[in-house]
Design a protein around this motif. Structure first.
Motif, PDB file in Angstrom:
ATOM      1  N   ASP A 166       0.653  -1.155  -0.046  1.00 24.43           N
ATOM      2  CA  ASP A 166       0.028  -0.004   0.008  1.00 24.43           C
ATOM      3  C   ASP A 166       0.692   1.157  -0.081  1.00 24.43           C
ATOM      4  O   ASP A 166       0.716   2.315  -0.646  1.00 24.43           O
ATOM      5  N   LEU A 199      -5.740   3.969  -3.957  1.00 23.84           N
ATOM      6  CA  LEU A 199      -5.579   3.054  -2.916  1.00 23.84           C
ATOM      7  C   LEU A 199      -6.793   2.627  -2.268  1.00 23.84           C
ATOM      8  O   LEU A 199      -7.175   1.460  -1.968  1.00 23.84           O
ATOM      9  N   ARG A 237      -7.613  -1.102  -2.971  1.00 27.88           N
ATOM     10  CA  ARG A 237      -7.165  -1.856  -2.160  1.00 27.88           C
ATOM     11  C   ARG A 237      -7.780  -1.965  -0.598  1.00 27.88           C
ATOM     12  O   ARG A 237      -7.853  -2.958   0.003  1.00 27.88           O
ATOM     13  N   VAL A 297      -6.760   3.289   4.904  1.00 26.81           N
ATOM     14  CA  VAL A 297      -5.739   2.613   3.976  1.00 26.81           C
ATOM     15  C   VAL A 297      -4.635   2.002   4.732  1.00 26.81           C
ATOM     16  O   VAL A 297      -4.685   0.719   5.096  1.00 26.81           O
ATOM     17  N   ARG A 299      -5.340  -1.080   7.138  1.00 26.76           N
ATOM     18  CA  ARG A 299      -4.698  -2.371   6.863  1.00 26.76           C
ATOM     19  C   ARG A 299      -4.201  -3.243   8.147  1.00 26.76           C
ATOM     20  O   ARG A 299      -4.488  -4.635   8.132  1.00 26.76           O
TER      21      ARG A 299
END
Length: 277
Positions: free
Chosen positions: A29, A99, A103, A190, A194
């Motif tokens: 990321d 992102l 993601r 993000v 994560r």
């Protein structure tokens, strides 16, 4: 009646989860974010240069200075305050959105949980507490450093001063509304999210806050001394940790966005008031 719990849950994994170590996903990321930010920054700079060159060339042609048009176009200078803010919005905001959608897109359950958290009075109580804590903590660190003769100048201070003198309304929108939104999306949703989703929230706070601090004060680009840089990193890192904490505490990204916006509004007001004294 909602069946969602009152206690916030960790964010779900991404639509295309990364197998293996959560640190690998975090690192990926981060690398994608840095690469995208740099690419969009260069692209934005080129767009500004082409636009500025065309403007200078047209002006020279109108004045009959055709021989000097090329020379004028080659001496464009650096982007002004408005152009720099637009490039920052394009590059960092673009990296955050890429992102997020690639993601860390929120699931329907997360959106419902966030909506529920927004309706809780405790969410905004914690947000106000964190905003006040960030202000007091930053002020305390600044005061302590000043007693030791350390008085850093943030690298974005001159830009903010120029923007306030020329484009005050856009600066307010940029600093209080836009920047907090895309920075929280990138660093909290993000990067921190994560590792939170992987059951490593403390590690996520440390790493995402370090990234937040380093992006705001990049080594080698500041005239500040090393002790002054350490103070700025401590302030920005503490801010990042506080915003990550309130995100986890409340379960909605709106909490750190609002706390961040309040902090930027206070910093902007302080800059304006101190600058007029």
């Amino acid at each position: 009646m909602s069946t969602l719990p009152d206690v916030p849950l960790s964010p779900s994994s991404s639509p295309t989860p990364t197998n293996g170590s959560p640190l690998l996903g975090f690192s990926l990321d981060l690398l994608i974010g840095i690469a995208t930010l740099l690419f969009l920054s260069v692209l934005g700079g080129l767009a500004w240069g082409l636009g500025r060159g065309f403007e200078v060339g047209m002006q020279a042609a109108r004045e009959g200075n055709t021989q000097g048009a090329a020379a004028l176009a080659n001496s464009l200078g650096t982007p002004g305050a408005l152009a720099q803010m637009l490039i920052a919005l394009f590059s960092t905001g673009g990296a955050a959105l890429l992102l997020y959608f690639l993601r860390r897109r929120a699931s329907p359950a997360e959106r419902a949980q966030s909506h529920q958290a927004v309706r809780r009075a405790s969410t905004w109580g914690w947000t106000a507490l964190v905003a006040a804590g960030v202000f007091l903590g930053s002020s305390g660190i600044g005061w302590a450093a000043k007693q030791m003769g350390v008085e850093p100048v943030p690298t974005n201070l001159l830009l903010m001063q120029q923007a306030w003198a020329q484009y005050p309304l856009f600066l307010i929108a940029f600093a209080v509304l836009l920047a907090p939104a895309y920075e929280e999306l990138l660093f909290r949703r993000v990067l921190f999210g994560r590792l939170w989703a992987a059951g490593r929230p403390l590690l996520g706070i440390v790493l995402s806050s370090a990234a937040f601090a380093l992006v705001h004060e990049i080594p080698g680009t500041s005239p500040n001394s090393f002790p002054a840089m350490l103070q700025l990193w401590l302030i920005y890192g503490g801010m990042g940790a506080a915003f990550a904490w309130v995100y986890r505490k409340t379960g909605t990204l709106w909490a750190p966005v609002v706390a961040h916006a309040v902090n930027n509004a206070i910093a902007l007001a302080a800059m304006v008031l101190l600058g007029t004294q």
